[in-house]
Write a protein that holds these residues in place. Structure first.
Motif, short mmCIF file in Angstrom:
data_model
loop_
_atom_site.label_atom_id
_atom_site.label_comp_id
_atom_site.label_asym_id
_atom_site.label_seq_id
_atom_site.Cartn_x
_atom_site.Cartn_y
_atom_site.Cartn_z
N THR A 7 84.20 -31.79 -60.24
CA THR A 7 84.65 -31.46 -61.59
C THR A 7 83.82 -32.13 -62.67
OG1 THR A 7 86.26 -33.27 -61.44
CG2 THR A 7 87.02 -31.06 -60.83
N GLN A 8 83.16 -33.26 -62.38
CA GLN A 8 82.35 -33.95 -63.38
C GLN A 8 81.13 -33.10 -63.75
OE1 GLN A 8 80.93 -37.74 -62.11
NE2 GLN A 8 80.01 -38.26 -64.07
N ALA A 9 80.94 -32.91 -65.07
CA ALA A 9 79.82 -32.09 -65.54
C ALA A 9 78.50 -32.78 -65.27
CB ALA A 9 79.97 -31.82 -67.03
N CYS A 10 77.47 -31.97 -65.02
CA CYS A 10 76.14 -32.51 -64.76
C CYS A 10 75.46 -32.86 -66.08
CB CYS A 10 75.30 -31.49 -64.00
SG CYS A 10 75.94 -31.13 -62.35
N ALA A 11 74.66 -33.92 -66.07
CA ALA A 11 73.97 -34.36 -67.29
C ALA A 11 72.87 -33.39 -67.68
CB ALA A 11 73.40 -35.76 -67.08
N PHE A 12 72.24 -32.75 -66.68
CA PHE A 12 71.14 -31.82 -66.96
C PHE A 12 71.31 -30.54 -66.14
CE2 PHE A 12 69.39 -35.94 -68.06
CZ PHE A 12 68.72 -35.69 -69.25
N ILE A 13 70.95 -29.43 -66.74
CA ILE A 13 70.97 -28.14 -66.07
C ILE A 13 69.54 -27.62 -66.00
CG2 ILE A 13 71.84 -25.78 -66.09
CD1 ILE A 13 74.03 -27.84 -65.74
N LEU A 14 69.10 -27.29 -64.79
CA LEU A 14 67.75 -26.78 -64.58
C LEU A 14 67.83 -25.33 -64.11
CD1 LEU A 14 64.71 -27.68 -64.54
CD2 LEU A 14 65.02 -28.07 -62.08
N GLY A 15 67.43 -24.41 -64.99
CA GLY A 15 67.38 -23.00 -64.62
C GLY A 15 65.99 -22.65 -64.14
N VAL A 16 65.90 -21.99 -62.98
CA VAL A 16 64.60 -21.70 -62.38
C VAL A 16 64.50 -20.22 -62.05
CG1 VAL A 16 62.93 -22.33 -60.59
CG2 VAL A 16 64.67 -24.00 -61.31
N PRO A 63 70.92 -36.66 -58.51
CA PRO A 63 72.29 -36.14 -58.40
C PRO A 63 72.91 -35.70 -59.73
CG PRO A 63 72.02 -38.20 -57.17
CD PRO A 63 70.79 -38.03 -57.98
N GLU A 64 72.36 -36.20 -60.84
CA GLU A 64 72.91 -35.83 -62.15
C GLU A 64 72.42 -34.45 -62.62
OE1 GLU A 64 68.83 -37.05 -63.02
OE2 GLU A 64 70.39 -37.78 -61.67
N THR A 65 71.57 -33.81 -61.83
CA THR A 65 70.97 -32.54 -62.22
C THR A 65 71.49 -31.39 -61.36
OG1 THR A 65 68.93 -33.70 -62.83
CG2 THR A 65 68.79 -31.32 -62.57
N LEU A 66 71.83 -30.29 -62.01
CA LEU A 66 72.23 -29.06 -61.32
C LEU A 66 71.11 -28.03 -61.50
CD1 LEU A 66 74.23 -27.14 -59.87
CD2 LEU A 66 75.17 -26.60 -62.13
N ALA A 67 70.49 -27.65 -60.40
CA ALA A 67 69.42 -26.64 -60.44
C ALA A 67 69.99 -25.30 -60.00
CB ALA A 67 68.26 -27.06 -59.53
N CYS A 68 69.88 -24.31 -60.88
CA CYS A 68 70.41 -22.97 -60.58
C CYS A 68 69.26 -21.97 -60.51
CB CYS A 68 71.41 -22.56 -61.65
SG CYS A 68 72.14 -20.92 -61.37
N MET A 69 69.29 -21.12 -59.51
CA MET A 69 68.26 -20.10 -59.37
C MET A 69 68.85 -18.89 -58.65
SD MET A 69 66.04 -22.09 -56.44
CE MET A 69 66.45 -23.69 -57.16
N ARG A 116 67.95 -17.81 -69.45
CA ARG A 116 69.23 -17.14 -69.22
C ARG A 116 69.95 -17.75 -68.02
NH1 ARG A 116 66.77 -11.03 -70.06
NH2 ARG A 116 66.92 -10.97 -72.34
N ILE A 117 69.20 -18.05 -66.97
CA ILE A 117 69.80 -18.67 -65.78
C ILE A 117 70.37 -20.04 -66.13
CG2 ILE A 117 69.29 -19.62 -63.49
CD1 ILE A 117 67.16 -17.39 -63.21
N ALA A 118 69.61 -20.82 -66.91
CA ALA A 118 70.06 -22.15 -67.31
C ALA A 118 71.34 -22.06 -68.16
CB ALA A 118 68.96 -22.88 -68.08
N ARG A 119 71.38 -21.12 -69.11
CA ARG A 119 72.57 -20.95 -69.96
C ARG A 119 73.76 -20.51 -69.11
NH1 ARG A 119 71.84 -23.78 -74.52
NH2 ARG A 119 69.81 -23.29 -75.46
N TYR A 120 73.52 -19.65 -68.16
CA TYR A 120 74.60 -19.20 -67.26
C TYR A 120 75.16 -20.39 -66.48
CZ TYR A 120 76.83 -17.10 -63.18
OH TYR A 120 77.72 -16.78 -62.19
#
Length: 340
Positions: A7-16, A63-69, A116-120
């Motif tokens: 549930t804890q939000a990630c400090a950084f979002i990485l859209g790839v 671990p503080e980063t969420l990478a989405c692709m 767009r991926i990062a915003r999503y």
């Protein structure tokens, strides 16, 4: 394998946005909402440059980063392994899901797609399903399964061509049959070797072997369907619910109606894993012949006036629910004719 994001939000979002040769990335600071974009090569040197660039943006790429692709298959594999080895949370999302969440979009640009991926990911991070490093066995099974599909298509293409030509021009058909005899035999031998290798990998993994035995305890479920389900469900760590699995296979019925004027027929969705649906259909056909429980169900429903295809689709659903039940229960399936 997958797990829900904490549930804890990630400090950084990485859209790839991943392509064969390059990575377009967009890094968003969750607190300031500031976004930065860059492009890197899709190789180990590019991954190192990506990590160095993230550090320049005050992101430790840990671990503080969420990478989405988007899940693009083979092209994402090296990057996913690299990120997971550094404890980055990795979310592989359906390209269709991201596209539909955006709404109407014009044009196509990799840099914009990464944004767009990062915003999503920033908006939906609480629903993220992060992956763990897939086991070597499952990855090898997936590669072998894809190879088996290609071999089957090649074999089918040759056989169908010969069969059609034999009907129209027997002389040319016989000639084609002779010159392709070694090719057909070679393809059949390769398919056998691939299937043997897949069985060997399953036997080496105790957890997969146990689930494989449970799946094949359901009469009508053969080695092809059992292996396909293990691959596509990541060893049943995904889609543990029978309805969700049926929806993924494209056999779950949905109503089509609105108000008082729209009264469409209830049917299945075209959004499905077509390959898995085909294998499941063959298993259902086999079940209504040799599985006494499902055979009795099929015959009774057809006698009541139901169409054979709708009843066959119900059989496919029953098979999936039986499969999920034995995996959850951990015991082989037992046929009970009195409950048909």
């Amino acid at each position: 394998m997958e797990k829900l994001l904490q549930t804890q939000a990630c400090a950084f979002i990485l859209g790839v946005d991943v392509s064969k040769d390059s990575l377009d990335v967009c890094l968003i600071d969750s607190q300031t909402q500031q976004a930065s974009s860059q492009k890197f090569n899709n190789n180990k040197e590019g991954f190192r440059r990506l990590k160095a660039w993230c550090k320049l943006q005050s992101c430790g790429a840990g671990p503080e980063t969420l990478a989405c692709m988007e899940h693009t298959g083979l092209y994402t594999r090296q990057l996913v392994h690299y990120l997971l080895a550094r404890d980055v949370r990795v979310w592989l999302e359906s390209a269709l899901q991201i596209k539909r969440s955006i709404g109407m979009a014009r044009g196509k640009d990799d840099r914009v797609d990464a944004q767009r991926i990062a915003r999503y990911a920033l908006l939906h991070q609480q629903q993220a399903k992060c992956v763990n490093l897939s086991s070597v066995t499952l990855e090898r099974l997936k590669d072998l399964q894809a190879n088996r599909s290609r071999l089957l298509k090649a074999l089918q293409s040759i056989k169908v061509t010969i069969k059609e030509l034999l009907q129209i021009d027997p002389v040319s058909g016989k000639t084609l049959e002779q010159v392709n005899k070694k090719a057909v035999r070679g393809l059949e031998k390769s398919i056998e070797q691939v299937e043997e290798r897949m069985q060997g990998f399953i036997r080496q993994d105790q957890s997969l072997k146990q689930k494989y035995d449970l799946l094949t305890s359901v009469k009508g479920v053969g080695k092809v369907l059992a292996t396909s389900l293990l691959v596509y469900t990541h060893g049943f760590n995904r889609m543990e619910d029978g309805r969700k699995l049926a929806c993924y296979c494209g056999v779950a019925p949905f109503e089509y109606r609105s108000g008082t004027s729209v009264r469409g027929r209830t049917g299945v969705s075209r959004l499905a894993n077509k390959e898995l649906k085909h294998v499941l259909h063959l298993a259902a056909m086999n079940s209504v012949r040799y599985n006494q429980e499902l055979k009795a169900y099929f015959e009774r429903k057809v006698a009541e006036g139901k169409s054979k295809m709708s009843v066959l689709n119900a059989v496919r659903n029953k098979l999936l629910h039986q499969i999920v039940a034995v995996v959850k229960r951990g015991t082989p399936y037992v046929i009970k004719l009195d409950k048909v």
